[in-house]
Design an enzyme around this catalytic site. Sequence first.
Site, mmCIF file in Angstrom:
data_model
loop_
_atom_site.group_PDB
_atom_site.id
_atom_site.type_symbol
_atom_site.label_atom_id
_atom_site.label_comp_id
_atom_site.label_asym_id
_atom_site.label_seq_id
_atom_site.Cartn_x
_atom_site.Cartn_y
_atom_site.Cartn_z
ATOM 1 N N SER A 264 31.695 -33.702 -5.750
ATOM 2 C CA SER A 264 32.103 -32.307 -5.892
ATOM 3 C C SER A 264 33.328 -32.050 -5.036
ATOM 4 O O SER A 264 33.596 -32.767 -4.068
ATOM 5 C CB SER A 264 30.981 -31.371 -5.452
ATOM 6 O OG SER A 264 30.958 -31.232 -4.032
ATOM 7 N N ASP A 265 34.092 -31.019 -5.381
ATOM 8 C CA ASP A 265 35.115 -30.538 -4.462
ATOM 9 C C ASP A 265 34.408 -29.749 -3.356
ATOM 10 O O ASP A 265 33.204 -29.475 -3.425
ATOM 11 C CB ASP A 265 36.143 -29.678 -5.202
ATOM 12 C CG ASP A 265 37.506 -29.689 -4.521
ATOM 13 O OD1 ASP A 265 37.570 -29.974 -3.307
ATOM 14 O OD2 ASP A 265 38.506 -29.410 -5.190
ATOM 15 N N TRP A 266 35.169 -29.367 -2.344
ATOM 16 C CA TRP A 266 34.622 -28.736 -1.137
ATOM 17 C C TRP A 266 33.808 -27.483 -1.499
ATOM 18 O O TRP A 266 34.340 -26.514 -2.003
ATOM 19 C CB TRP A 266 35.774 -28.360 -0.205
ATOM 20 C CG TRP A 266 35.356 -27.774 1.114
ATOM 21 C CD1 TRP A 266 34.761 -26.565 1.318
ATOM 22 C CD2 TRP A 266 35.535 -28.372 2.402
ATOM 23 N NE1 TRP A 266 34.556 -26.355 2.655
ATOM 24 C CE2 TRP A 266 35.020 -27.449 3.352
ATOM 25 C CE3 TRP A 266 36.085 -29.570 2.863
ATOM 26 C CZ2 TRP A 266 35.034 -27.702 4.724
ATOM 27 C CZ3 TRP A 266 36.105 -29.817 4.231
ATOM 28 C CH2 TRP A 266 35.578 -28.896 5.145
ATOM 29 N N GLY A 267 32.506 -27.548 -1.252
ATOM 30 C CA GLY A 267 31.639 -26.395 -1.444
ATOM 31 C C GLY A 267 31.349 -26.017 -2.878
ATOM 32 O O GLY A 267 30.740 -24.971 -3.132
ATOM 33 N N ALA A 268 31.755 -26.869 -3.834
ATOM 34 C CA ALA A 268 31.708 -26.457 -5.241
ATOM 35 C C ALA A 268 30.288 -26.295 -5.772
ATOM 36 O O ALA A 268 30.067 -25.494 -6.684
ATOM 37 C CB ALA A 268 32.476 -27.453 -6.109
#
Length: 716
Positions: A264-268
Amino acid sequence: MLTTELRELLNQMTIEEKVGQTIQLSADFFSEETEDITGPMNEMAMTEEKKFQIGSVLGVTGAEKTIKLQKEYMEKHRLSIPLLFMADVIHGDHTIFPIPLGLGATWDPEMIKEAASISAKEAAAQGLHVTFSPMVDLVRDPRWGRVLESTGEDKTLNKHYARAFVEGYQGADLKEDLTKLAACVKHFAGYGAPRGGRDYNSVDLNENTFREHYLPAYQEGIDAGAKLVMTAFNTIDNIPATGNKRLMREILRKEMNFNGVLISDWGAIGELVPHGVAQDNKQAAELALEAGVDIEMMSAAYSEHLVELVKTDKSLETLLDETVMNILVLKEELGLFDNPYRGADAEIEKIAIFSSENKEVALKAAEKSLVLLENKKALPLDRSEKVVLTGPMKNSHDLLGAWSWKGDKTKTPTLKEAMDNHLGKDTVKVIDETEIFNGAQSFLIAELQEADTVLVALGETSEMSGEATSRTNIQLPKIQIELLKELRKLNKKVVAVLFNGRPLDLSEVTPLVDGLVEAWFPGSKGADAIVNVLYGVINPSGRLSMTFPRSVGQIPIFYNQDNTGRPSEQGKPADKYLSKYLDSENTPLYPFGYGLSYTTFEYTNLRLSKTEVTSADSIEASVTVRNTGLSEGTETVQLYIRDKVGEVVRPVKELHDFKQIRLKAGESRIVNFTISEDQLRYTHADHTVKSDAGEFLLGIGADSTIELTHSFNLIN
């Protein structure tokens, strides 16, 4: 380790240890300099025990740090499974190359491959294993700040670059070559098409456009062997990508044959809650796992809820095992089970980072990335000319761009410093732009009056482009336009150099300058490259990989737009009812593929070997290119094709191939291209990719404005 051994290791793991492998924390959680991380630990549902079960860390740099952390981690992990170290090595590690949009302007995949290889070498010596690059998102809207990380608006060009980045980072064998990194293709998918150019916004792409234009570069990166793919923040079909099961399992895994790690991207994952498709982090974790997301970057859904979910729903344990196996396979492919400290070496790190050899390549890349947009007999400058340097970027070290987090601005020469180094200290006079607005003192007026050329350094700061820097106004700041107007009054040659991370609206700039150089954020050796181009040591060869609009009202504007039922090119300028504006041309200010040189090139004798092609053969297209100027130069020869009639509407033209040639003054060369049936395929209404029999138009020239004058037929 063999697959059977990895399977045995997986079977030894508890559910808690399996879940740990799916979690990525930032370097802050392991930093000795952080006195109190209680807040972040609580936010991430993280305990000290859990911290030493996670599978990867983001942003730890330096060989000593990575070795120390890996040793401590393996001593505390029951099964001594090594950590993965990942970081954003986007366009250089310590040696910074031009931003990707600038690298895209080189039209030189081999140059990009070399830059990626050097970036990997520097990062690997610090103990890094994975880079979150390349970003292969196709972009058509320069209001979006992250356009600086893109290589442009064209799928064919982006495919070449995607492969070049991946091959440069990864090399032939990650286990044997410790100077390489695993590449992560991002952001899957369609992240470069946010509504209104606003970062993190929803994406609205029809299926045909999505498959025809946006997926190909991701596919090329995967086909090149990229070990990871990163999810996008945006929605596809109104479902956030990170929880989109069809997108990830059906399209990415099955159709595109990706079998690596999906991160995932950051916090996605946590963002599935504000997106409105999950009521809480528990549901978000379930959706992401079902979609096939292997690693959660910096949100608490997996760490807080995955153990509970798997224990209460045994069907999820199979999905968890698949996810963990993907991660273990990556660690094995990197050779971490045999060598947990892979590549990390403090002595090699000292030699590998920011070496003179690396800086030489950065200089070459910067020189090739510069695009000469305007030249009214103002360039190249002569060393005998009296030049005055002014503008807000004249002595700025801010030449690295927003994603150069390990680049050192203090070691980055400014334009003034580079000019002093090349021409002799204080040979070029410097006047602060504020003095010009203040009417200037008499001696400053004299300096300006005696000058042959005024060189103006303009543009954005690095904080004005990059992630979360979308803009509705993509003109230069008004004060910079006013500066140009004041300088124009002097009746001197005015040459502007632009530092920026996106295509700008330069409609007010162009009439005020005699020369205009697009420098982007050019990296560690950018200022030296600019001086070399300004003074003709290097003949500029950069070509735009993205269209520059006349105004923001034209956006999105790109060269390969579809035709309409009422095209304005019908030759009916008096007809109101055509697809056009009342207050502007349809055409861009500077088109895709455009760039000037200090010499000129002539195209003649465009020929086709035959006028019919089948799936069993091909056509040779050739053109004679002659350097008609007085200096040696590089020309990027571009082949465009249009499918006259398709099942679905086809673009007015598409780039199909390109070749760079270098010609001496007066020299000519025949440039050949091969056209085969597979190049003429496109996405049909049923989403199959195939060709249609019929007529095609072809043209070869210097940019996308080339007329398509030769026709041939595909016979099925």
